[in-house]
Design a protein around this motif. Structure first.
Motif, PDB file in Angstrom:
ATOM      1  N   THR A  47       7.406  18.125  53.998  1.00  9.77           N
ATOM      2  CA  THR A  47       6.401  18.279  52.948  1.00  9.77           C
ATOM      3  C   THR A  47       6.202  16.965  52.196  1.00  9.77           C
ATOM      4  OG1 THR A  47       6.922  20.611  52.702  1.00  9.77           O
ATOM      5  CG2 THR A  47       5.802  19.564  50.857  1.00  9.77           C
ATOM      6  N   ALA A  48       7.281  16.251  51.895  1.00  8.21           N
ATOM      7  CA  ALA A  48       7.178  14.969  51.191  1.00  8.21           C
ATOM      8  C   ALA A  48       6.366  13.970  52.007  1.00  8.21           C
ATOM      9  CB  ALA A  48       8.572  14.418  50.903  1.00  8.21           C
ATOM     10  N   CYS A  49       6.626  13.885  53.300  1.00  9.98           N
ATOM     11  CA  CYS A  49       5.864  12.971  54.167  1.00  9.98           C
ATOM     12  C   CYS A  49       4.397  13.389  54.234  1.00  9.98           C
ATOM     13  CB  CYS A  49       6.462  12.925  55.558  1.00  9.98           C
ATOM     14  SG  CYS A  49       8.075  12.150  55.617  1.00  9.98           S
ATOM     15  N   HIS A  50       4.147  14.688  54.298  1.00 10.32           N
ATOM     16  CA  HIS A  50       2.784  15.212  54.325  1.00 10.32           C
ATOM     17  C   HIS A  50       2.035  14.782  53.061  1.00 10.32           C
ATOM     18  CE1 HIS A  50      -0.269  18.134  55.638  1.00 10.32           C
ATOM     19  NE2 HIS A  50      -0.399  18.438  54.366  1.00 10.32           N
ATOM     20  N   LEU A  51       2.692  14.895  51.911  1.00 10.96           N
ATOM     21  CA  LEU A  51       2.053  14.528  50.645  1.00 10.96           C
ATOM     22  C   LEU A  51       1.859  13.020  50.512  1.00 10.96           C
ATOM     23  CD1 LEU A  51       3.911  16.983  48.255  1.00 10.96           C
ATOM     24  CD2 LEU A  51       1.547  17.139  49.072  1.00 10.96           C
ATOM     25  N   ILE A  52       2.829  12.240  50.959  1.00 14.61           N
ATOM     26  CA  ILE A  52       2.724  10.776  50.898  1.00 14.61           C
ATOM     27  C   ILE A  52       1.555  10.293  51.746  1.00 14.61           C
ATOM     28  CG2 ILE A  52       3.856   8.625  51.619  1.00 14.61           C
ATOM     29  CD1 ILE A  52       6.505   9.947  50.684  1.00 14.61           C
ATOM     30  N   ASN A  53       1.375  10.895  52.915  1.00 19.94           N
ATOM     31  CA  ASN A  53       0.282  10.485  53.798  1.00 19.94           C
ATOM     32  C   ASN A  53      -1.083  10.883  53.271  1.00 19.94           C
ATOM     33  OD1 ASN A  53       1.792   9.143  55.732  1.00 19.94           O
ATOM     34  ND2 ASN A  53       2.237  11.039  56.829  1.00 19.94           N
ATOM     35  N   ARG A  54      -1.129  11.759  52.283  1.00 19.15           N
ATOM     36  CA  ARG A  54      -2.396  12.191  51.696  1.00 19.15           C
ATOM     37  C   ARG A  54      -2.573  11.715  50.266  1.00 19.15           C
ATOM     38  NH1 ARG A  54      -0.931  14.745  55.805  1.00 19.15           N
ATOM     39  NH2 ARG A  54      -2.321  15.945  57.152  1.00 19.15           N
ATOM     40  N   SER A  55      -1.728  10.782  49.828  1.00 23.17           N
ATOM     41  CA  SER A  55      -1.812  10.227  48.473  1.00 23.17           C
ATOM     42  C   SER A  55      -2.362   8.809  48.532  1.00 23.17           C
ATOM     43  CB  SER A  55      -0.428  10.211  47.826  1.00 23.17           C
ATOM     44  OG  SER A  55       0.089  11.515  47.743  1.00 23.17           O
ATOM     45  N   PRO A  56      -3.215   8.448  47.584  1.00 21.65           N
ATOM     46  CA  PRO A  56      -3.776   7.091  47.580  1.00 21.65           C
ATOM     47  C   PRO A  56      -2.700   6.031  47.377  1.00 21.65           C
ATOM     48  CG  PRO A  56      -4.918   8.502  46.002  1.00 21.65           C
ATOM     49  CD  PRO A  56      -3.755   9.267  46.510  1.00 21.65           C
ATOM     50  N   SER A  57      -2.895   4.899  48.000  1.00 25.85           N
ATOM     51  CA  SER A  57      -1.947   3.797  47.914  1.00 25.85           C
ATOM     52  C   SER A  57      -2.670   2.540  47.438  1.00 25.85           C
ATOM     53  CB  SER A  57      -1.313   3.544  49.284  1.00 25.85           C
ATOM     54  OG  SER A  57      -0.509   2.394  49.245  1.00 25.85           O
ATOM     55  N   VAL A  58      -2.077   1.835  46.487  1.00 21.63           N
ATOM     56  CA  VAL A  58      -2.659   0.593  45.973  1.00 21.63           C
ATOM     57  C   VAL A  58      -2.729  -0.454  47.079  1.00 21.63           C
ATOM     58  CG1 VAL A  58      -2.341  -1.281  44.310  1.00 21.63           C
ATOM     59  CG2 VAL A  58      -1.905   1.065  43.621  1.00 21.63           C
ATOM     60  N   SER A  59      -1.696  -0.503  47.922  1.00 22.09           N
ATOM     61  CA  SER A  59      -1.664  -1.505  48.987  1.00 22.09           C
ATOM     62  C   SER A  59      -2.736  -1.259  50.051  1.00 22.09           C
ATOM     63  CB  SER A  59      -0.284  -1.546  49.638  1.00 22.09           C
ATOM     64  OG  SER A  59       0.001  -0.311  50.250  1.00 22.09           O
ATOM     65  N   LEU A  60      -3.302  -0.067  50.079  1.00 27.39           N
ATOM     66  CA  LEU A  60      -4.366   0.250  51.035  1.00 27.39           C
ATOM     67  C   LEU A  60      -5.730   0.307  50.361  1.00 27.39           C
ATOM     68  CD1 LEU A  60      -2.636   3.086  53.110  1.00 27.39           C
ATOM     69  CD2 LEU A  60      -2.884   0.679  53.702  1.00 27.39           C
ATOM     70  N   GLY A  61      -5.833  -0.286  49.192  1.00 27.63           N
ATOM     71  CA  GLY A  61      -7.105  -0.277  48.476  1.00 27.63           C
ATOM     72  C   GLY A  61      -7.476   1.092  47.956  1.00 27.63           C
ATOM     73  N   LEU A  62      -6.500   1.827  47.439  1.00 27.96           N
ATOM     74  CA  LEU A  62      -6.646   3.188  46.911  1.00 27.96           C
ATOM     75  C   LEU A  62      -7.179   4.167  47.957  1.00 27.96           C
ATOM     76  CD1 LEU A  62      -7.869   2.561  43.268  1.00 27.96           C
ATOM     77  CD2 LEU A  62      -5.580   3.104  44.070  1.00 27.96           C
ATOM     78  N   LYS A  63      -6.883   3.899  49.200  1.00 26.30           N
ATOM     79  CA  LYS A  63      -7.171   4.852  50.270  1.00 26.30           C
ATOM     80  C   LYS A  63      -5.848   5.483  50.689  1.00 26.30           C
ATOM     81  CE  LYS A  63     -11.280   2.727  52.015  1.00 26.30           C
ATOM     82  NZ  LYS A  63     -12.261   3.081  52.993  1.00 26.30           N
ATOM     83  N   THR A  64      -5.931   6.621  51.339  1.00 25.92           N
ATOM     84  CA  THR A  64      -4.719   7.293  51.789  1.00 25.92           C
ATOM     85  C   THR A  64      -4.343   6.762  53.173  1.00 25.92           C
ATOM     86  OG1 THR A  64      -5.900   9.085  52.884  1.00 25.92           O
ATOM     87  CG2 THR A  64      -5.401   9.379  50.543  1.00 25.92           C
ATOM     88  N   PRO A  65      -3.048   6.813  53.525  1.00 24.59           N
ATOM     89  CA  PRO A  65      -2.667   6.410  54.882  1.00 24.59           C
ATOM     90  C   PRO A  65      -3.402   7.221  55.955  1.00 24.59           C
ATOM     91  CG  PRO A  65      -0.723   6.531  53.518  1.00 24.59           C
ATOM     92  CD  PRO A  65      -1.864   7.069  52.702  1.00 24.59           C
ATOM     93  N   MET A  66      -3.607   8.504  55.703  1.00 18.67           N
ATOM     94  CA  MET A  66      -4.322   9.340  56.659  1.00 18.67           C
ATOM     95  C   MET A  66      -5.770   8.876  56.803  1.00 18.67           C
ATOM     96  SD  MET A  66      -4.795  13.415  56.526  1.00 18.67           S
ATOM     97  CE  MET A  66      -5.848  14.262  57.657  1.00 18.67           C
ATOM     98  N   GLU A  67      -6.383   8.492  55.696  1.00 22.05           N
ATOM     99  CA  GLU A  67      -7.766   8.027  55.709  1.00 22.05           C
ATOM    100  C   GLU A  67      -7.895   6.720  56.484  1.00 22.05           C
ATOM    101  OE1 GLU A  67     -11.295   7.384  52.393  1.00 22.05           O
ATOM    102  OE2 GLU A  67      -9.238   7.748  51.770  1.00 22.05           O
TER     103      GLU A  67
END
Length: 105
Positions: A47-67
């Motif tokens: 569940t934690a990995c699922h949520l991390i992959n769907r949370s925005p990241s500053v290092s990705l330009g506020l995009k999610t890893p999944m996106e």
């Protein structure tokens, strides 16, 4: 004496170590908040990995890893609370209960 360090080990990759730490902290929070047994740590880690992959990241330009991986934004409307009450449909007899209370993992 010279010490040999094996390449591609987690100790050699600070980014992987930080992500492992983040996942472990999330697992602790999920288990603590939901009140489920520690034996369900693997489901909490999933569940934690699922949520991390769907949370925005500053290092990705506020995009999610999944996106960034799939070029589509994640659908968050089906997220449920880890450890909340869930009901499973059962059919035993005419006068028996039709659902059994469970814990959503």
């Amino acid at each position: 004496m010279r010490h040999f360090k094996a390449p591609y080990t987690p100790q050699q990759n600070g980014l992987a170590e930080r992500m492992n730490s983040t996942i472990l902290e999330s697992v602790r929070c999920l288990l603590s908040h939901s009140g489920v047994y520690k034996a369900f740590w693997a489901e909490a880690a999933n569940t934690a990995c699922h949520l991390i992959n769907r949370s925005p990241s500053v290092s990705l330009g506020l995009k999610t890893p999944m996106e960034r991986w799939t070029s589509t934004s994640p659908h968050l409307d089906e997220l449920k609370v880890f450890g909340c009450a869930a009901y499973a449909h059962v059919k035993k007899g005419k006068l028996d209960d039709r659902a059994r209370k469970c814990i959503f993992l």
